[in-house]
Design a protein around this motif. Structure first.
Motif, mmCIF file in Angstrom:
data_model
loop_
_atom_site.group_PDB
_atom_site.id
_atom_site.type_symbol
_atom_site.label_atom_id
_atom_site.label_comp_id
_atom_site.label_asym_id
_atom_site.label_seq_id
_atom_site.Cartn_x
_atom_site.Cartn_y
_atom_site.Cartn_z
ATOM 1 N N ASN A 3 0.948 -1.282 -0.002
ATOM 2 C CA ASN A 3 -0.027 0.004 0.036
ATOM 3 C C ASN A 3 0.719 1.228 0.195
ATOM 4 N N ASN A 4 0.747 2.127 -0.970
ATOM 5 C CA ASN A 4 1.585 3.004 -1.219
ATOM 6 C C ASN A 4 0.853 4.478 -1.102
ATOM 7 N N ARG A 5 -0.421 4.327 -0.612
ATOM 8 C CA ARG A 5 -1.338 5.698 -0.698
ATOM 9 C C ARG A 5 -0.521 6.703 0.242
ATOM 10 N N LEU A 6 -0.497 7.903 -0.181
ATOM 11 C CA LEU A 6 -0.011 8.943 0.727
ATOM 12 C C LEU A 6 -0.637 9.233 2.114
ATOM 13 N N GLU A 163 -6.942 14.142 -3.599
ATOM 14 C CA GLU A 163 -8.095 14.471 -4.382
ATOM 15 C C GLU A 163 -7.720 14.550 -6.012
ATOM 16 N N LEU A 164 -6.525 15.380 -6.003
ATOM 17 C CA LEU A 164 -6.022 15.586 -7.262
ATOM 18 C C LEU A 164 -5.566 14.245 -8.024
ATOM 19 N N ALA A 165 -4.924 13.261 -7.439
ATOM 20 C CA ALA A 165 -4.675 12.219 -7.910
ATOM 21 C C ALA A 165 -5.995 11.441 -8.183
ATOM 22 N N ARG A 166 -6.952 11.400 -7.364
ATOM 23 C CA ARG A 166 -8.084 10.739 -7.703
ATOM 24 C C ARG A 166 -8.751 11.111 -8.966
ATOM 25 N N ILE A 167 -8.839 12.287 -8.999
ATOM 26 C CA ILE A 167 -9.247 13.117 -10.209
ATOM 27 C C ILE A 167 -8.423 12.814 -11.517
ATOM 28 N N MET A 168 -7.301 12.770 -11.548
ATOM 29 C CA MET A 168 -6.487 12.604 -12.688
ATOM 30 C C MET A 168 -6.587 11.321 -13.050
ATOM 31 N N LYS A 169 -6.862 10.288 -12.053
ATOM 32 C CA LYS A 169 -7.024 8.737 -12.440
ATOM 33 C C LYS A 169 -8.321 8.624 -13.327
ATOM 34 N N THR A 170 -9.423 9.485 -13.160
ATOM 35 C CA THR A 170 -10.689 9.312 -13.604
ATOM 36 C C THR A 170 -10.830 10.213 -14.650
ATOM 37 N N LEU A 171 -9.891 11.059 -15.114
ATOM 38 C CA LEU A 171 -10.049 12.298 -15.835
ATOM 39 C C LEU A 171 -10.061 11.873 -17.564
ATOM 40 N N PRO A 172 -10.765 12.184 -18.353
ATOM 41 C CA PRO A 172 -10.781 11.717 -19.490
ATOM 42 C C PRO A 172 -9.494 12.104 -20.286
#
Length: 422
Positions: A3-6, A163-172
């Motif tokens: 697990n490498n989550r910040l 939150e930015l990482a989560r958005i970037m993961k689902t960003l088109p």
């Protein structure tokens, strides 16, 4: 997978800090208790002994202490009343003993007299432990409250990044009308805001590059198809003439086939440049038949150079793919082998799931072999201009279709290229 989550890393860090602080405080309290229970008792007994010697000097018949925790004896005067066995020749100073409830002894000598002071250290240890646990609990509670508050602050500080990482993961992939700043909270830290601005800047650049590439491929497709269509129509008109000889008919047929192959080649390049899966029509492809056609097209060059070309088909494998893409790959390997071979032979061996092209050419050095798939890299210093699309695009086509291309070569001996479809 680890697990490498910040956020989890921060939590683990604070938990580890809390455990280390707790262990350090507990060890400190235990060490303090031990030091107090031994050295404090020893210091107190030394002072009590000095006080009783002073009393004995003033009044030799004075009685020493006989309390619950402290009891004294003066030898030889009180030897008859001494209730325990004492080892002979015990030295002066502090000793730990087991005499009923007493576990500490201080011995002192003056002249022919010896003083024995027994002390019950257990009560002191209990008090020290009791009063040590209270500050320990208070200190640990305060420390853990500070750690918990610090963890909440740290989690709040990194929450925009998470939150930015989560958005970037689902960003088109394509940049739309909304920016990242529209999807994030309005109040951002300076560093996070700078990161968002940098990402938006690169997204804009990538969007411009994609639009420019699409415009180029669209225009190039139109410009390439126009002359090919003219050639194809002209060849079709020529083929309709009855006065053509057999030799001329064969030439016209080759022109028509080349136009058809060129059309499929353009489609393959367009799909490769756009990197879109499913952009080309797939079908079962007979590798042996395809390799035979590619060898037929290179036979004249091989004959001019005096190179023997042979095809070995152990089985008749078939792969479900775009026929022209497979033709590009196999044809490029064959043409490279013929082009970089000055004498000897070129063998094409087809197995169940792979195609091998073996030549007896000049080979490739280890230094060149390590970078042979990079654009504009050739196999030798005096290489002729090659045919086909180059190994760089061959590798990209293989990666896009889930295939593998590998080269094994020895300088001065030859090269073996292996195309694996498995």
């Amino acid at each position: 997978m680890s697990n490498n989550r910040l956020q989890d890393k921060i939590l683990r860090t604070f938990v580890l800090q809390g455990l280390l602080i707790g262990v350090a405080v507990i060890l400190g309290i235990l060490l303090t208790n031990w030091l107090l229970s031994h050295f404090l008792v020893q210091e107190a007994l030394e002072r009590e002994t000095a006080h009783y010697w002073q009393l004995v000097e003033e009044d030799p018949s004075v009685q020493l202490s006989n309390s619950l925790n402290l009891r004294g004896y003066l030898f030889p005067r009180d030897q008859a009343k001494f209730p325990w066995q004492m080892e002979a020749g015990i030295a002066d100073g502090y000793h730990e003993v087991h005499a009923d409830v007493f576990n500490s002894l201080y011995v002192s000598s003056r002249g022919d007299q010896r003083m024995f002071l027994f002390f019950n250290r257990s009560g002191v240890e209990s008090l020290i432990s009791l009063y040590g646990l209270v500050p320990l609990a208070v200190v640990l509670s305060l420390l853990y409250l500070v750690l918990w508050f610090s963890y909440l602050r740290a989690r709040r500080a990194v929450s925009p990044t998470i939150e930015l990482a989560r958005i970037m993961k689902t960003l088109p992939e394509e940049k739309g009308a909304s920016d990242l700043t529209d999807l994030l909270p309005p109040s951002l830290d300076t560093e996070v805001a700078m990161l968002v601005d940098a990402i938006e800047h690169y997204r804009s650049r990538i969007a411009r590059f994609v639009d420019r590439e699409r415009a180029f491929t669209r225009d190039a497709s139109h410009e390439l198809r126009t002359p090919i269509t003219v050639i194809a129509m002209s060849a079709e008109l020529l083929a309709a003439k009855e006065e053509l000889s057999d030799q001329d008919s064969k030439l016209v047929d080759r022109i028509q086939r080349a136009c058809h192959d060129m059309q499929e080649l353009i489609d393959a390049f367009l799909a490769l440049s756009r990197e879109q899966d499913g952009g080309l029509r797939t079908e079962p492809v007979d590798i042996c038949d395809l390799a035979a056609r590619e060898l037929e097209g290179i036979t004249s060059l091989a004959e001019q150079k005096g190179i023997a070309v042979e095809l070995e088909c152990g089985t008749c494998p078939s792969v479900h793919a775009n026929k022209r893409v497979v033709s590009i790959l196999v044809g490029n390997l064959i043409r490279n082998a013929v082009n970089y071979t000055d004498r000897g032979q070129v063998s094409v061996k087809i197995g169940e799931t792979r195609v091998q092209v073996i030549d007896s050419g000049r080979g490739i050095s280890e230094e060149k072999l390590a970078s042979i798939y990079e654009p504009h890299v050739r196999g030798g210093e005096h290489s002729r201009a090659g045919y086909g699309v180059g190994l760089a695009i061959v590798k990209r086509l293989c990666e896009q279709n889930g295939w593998r291309i590998s080269l094994a070569s020895e300088e001065g001996t030859g090269t073996t290229a292996t195309l694996s479809f498995a």
